[in-house]
Motif scaffolding. Structure first.
Motif, short mmCIF file in Angstrom:
data_model
loop_
_atom_site.label_atom_id
_atom_site.label_comp_id
_atom_site.label_asym_id
_atom_site.label_seq_id
_atom_site.Cartn_x
_atom_site.Cartn_y
_atom_site.Cartn_z
N LYS A 112 0.81 -1.22 0.00
CA LYS A 112 0.00 0.00 0.00
C LYS A 112 0.85 1.27 0.00
O LYS A 112 0.43 2.30 -0.53
CB LYS A 112 -0.94 0.00 1.20
CG LYS A 112 -2.06 -1.04 1.10
CD LYS A 112 -2.94 -1.02 2.35
CE LYS A 112 -4.07 -2.02 2.23
NZ LYS A 112 -4.91 -2.09 3.46
N ASP A 113 2.03 1.19 0.59
CA ASP A 113 2.89 2.38 0.65
C ASP A 113 3.94 2.40 -0.47
O ASP A 113 4.92 3.14 -0.40
CB ASP A 113 3.57 2.48 2.01
CG ASP A 113 4.46 1.28 2.32
OD1 ASP A 113 4.55 0.34 1.48
OD2 ASP A 113 5.09 1.27 3.40
N SER A 114 3.73 1.62 -1.51
CA SER A 114 4.70 1.55 -2.61
C SER A 114 4.84 2.92 -3.28
O SER A 114 3.87 3.65 -3.48
CB SER A 114 4.26 0.53 -3.65
OG SER A 114 5.12 0.56 -4.78
N LYS A 115 6.04 3.24 -3.68
CA LYS A 115 6.29 4.50 -4.38
C LYS A 115 5.96 4.40 -5.86
O LYS A 115 5.94 5.40 -6.58
CB LYS A 115 7.75 4.92 -4.21
CG LYS A 115 8.76 3.98 -4.85
CD LYS A 115 10.19 4.47 -4.61
CE LYS A 115 11.22 3.53 -5.23
NZ LYS A 115 12.60 4.01 -5.00
N TYR A 116 5.70 3.15 -6.32
CA TYR A 116 5.41 2.94 -7.74
C TYR A 116 3.90 2.83 -7.96
O TYR A 116 3.17 2.26 -7.16
CB TYR A 116 6.08 1.67 -8.25
CG TYR A 116 7.58 1.75 -8.26
CD1 TYR A 116 8.25 2.46 -9.26
CD2 TYR A 116 8.34 1.11 -7.28
CE1 TYR A 116 9.64 2.54 -9.28
CE2 TYR A 116 9.73 1.18 -7.29
CZ TYR A 116 10.37 1.90 -8.29
OH TYR A 116 11.74 1.97 -8.31
#
Length: 271
Positions: A112-116
């Motif tokens: 959920k906190d992915s930068k992509y």
């Protein structure tokens, strides 16, 4: 436990013995072992019911790594392949398929906190530092490379559990898998840190990749495949397929969509 049937007429032998053995890869909701130690899943249950309707009372499952399913079938370790194998041309060169009983689209799973940001394979290709986990024997690897993802962006992980572990550990930024597996992933409390993209149908060289899933048979067992197909078509028309597969989270929409396709068509058009 029974043995794979031998001889010229596998169907006749199976009707006499009452048993056929199927190879399957452990991937819910297609095929898995439940709490009562029974092999089940959407693909398994439609196979089991169809076999019963053509006179084969019992289906035995043999757990087999996905990449070993076709070699195992050809070596007669089992009589058919059940679960969630996609109907694509390179597999059709080796085995026969039933008509599809469902169309399985593609989705991406990521933290959920992915930068992509990713919802298509082209999104991965456009972010060259992004790593995508795929099963080395799965069709997703082909989709990815055909749509511009570089080999050095791929993290090869055998099976769903390994792909999820790759994302959670940070070795991969996302994984690509059939959209039918998404509910199984996200409903697991241990995966509360994961999210998924909307389902897509990849297009390769102008041809939609429908993701048709069927049951696999040896080339020489055409009579078994044809009898299975005749009954499966009846189930597709009368709604029995949807009824059988609904408890495993498969949608009537994806099942009904499969009824307009045949294995012959998919073998000729699917990469």
């Amino acid at each position: 436990m029974g043995s794979p049937t031998t001889g010229r007429d596998v169907l006749a032998s199976a009707r006499e013995s009452g048993t056929l053995r199927a190879g399957y890869d452990n991937q819910a909701p297609w095929a898995f072992v439940d709490k009562s130690n029974t092999v089940t899943g959407g693909g398994v249950e439609i196979t089991r019911s169809t076999l019963k309707a053509i006179g084969v009372e019992r289906l035995e499952g043999l757990l087999t790594p996905f990449e070993s399913l076709i070699p195992g079938l050809q070596a007669r370790r089992f009589d058919m392949i059940t679960g969630g194998m996609g109907i694509v041309s390179k597999r059709c060169d080796q085995i026969l398929f039933s008509d599809p009983f469902i169309l399985a689209r593609e989705s991406f799973v990521f933290k959920k906190d992915s930068k992509y940001k990713v919802s298509t394979y082209e999104d991965v290709a456009d972010q060259p530092n992004m790593k995508l986990a795929v099963d080395p024997a799965g069709i997703e690897r082909t989709y990815a490379t055909e749509l511009g993802v570089k080999e050095n962006q791929l993290v090869l992980a055998s099976g769903l559990a390994e792909m999820i572990a790759a994302v959670k550990s940070g070795r991969a930024d996302a994984l690509s898998i059939s959209s039918t597996s998404i509910n199984t992933i996200l409903e697991n409390p241990r995966n509360s840190d994961l999210a998924a993209s909307k389902a897509i149908t990849p297009v390769l060289k102008g041809q939609p990749q429908w993701g048709g899933v069927g049951v696999g048979f040896r080339k020489e067992d055409k009579n078994l495949r044809d009898a299975f197909n005749d009954q499966l078509r009846t189930y597709m028309k009368n709604g029995e397929t949807a009824r059988i597969m609904a408890p495993f989270g498969f949608s009537k929409e994806d099942i009904d969509a499969a009824a307009t396709h045949t294995s012959q068509e998919l073998c000729a058009s699917q990469t």
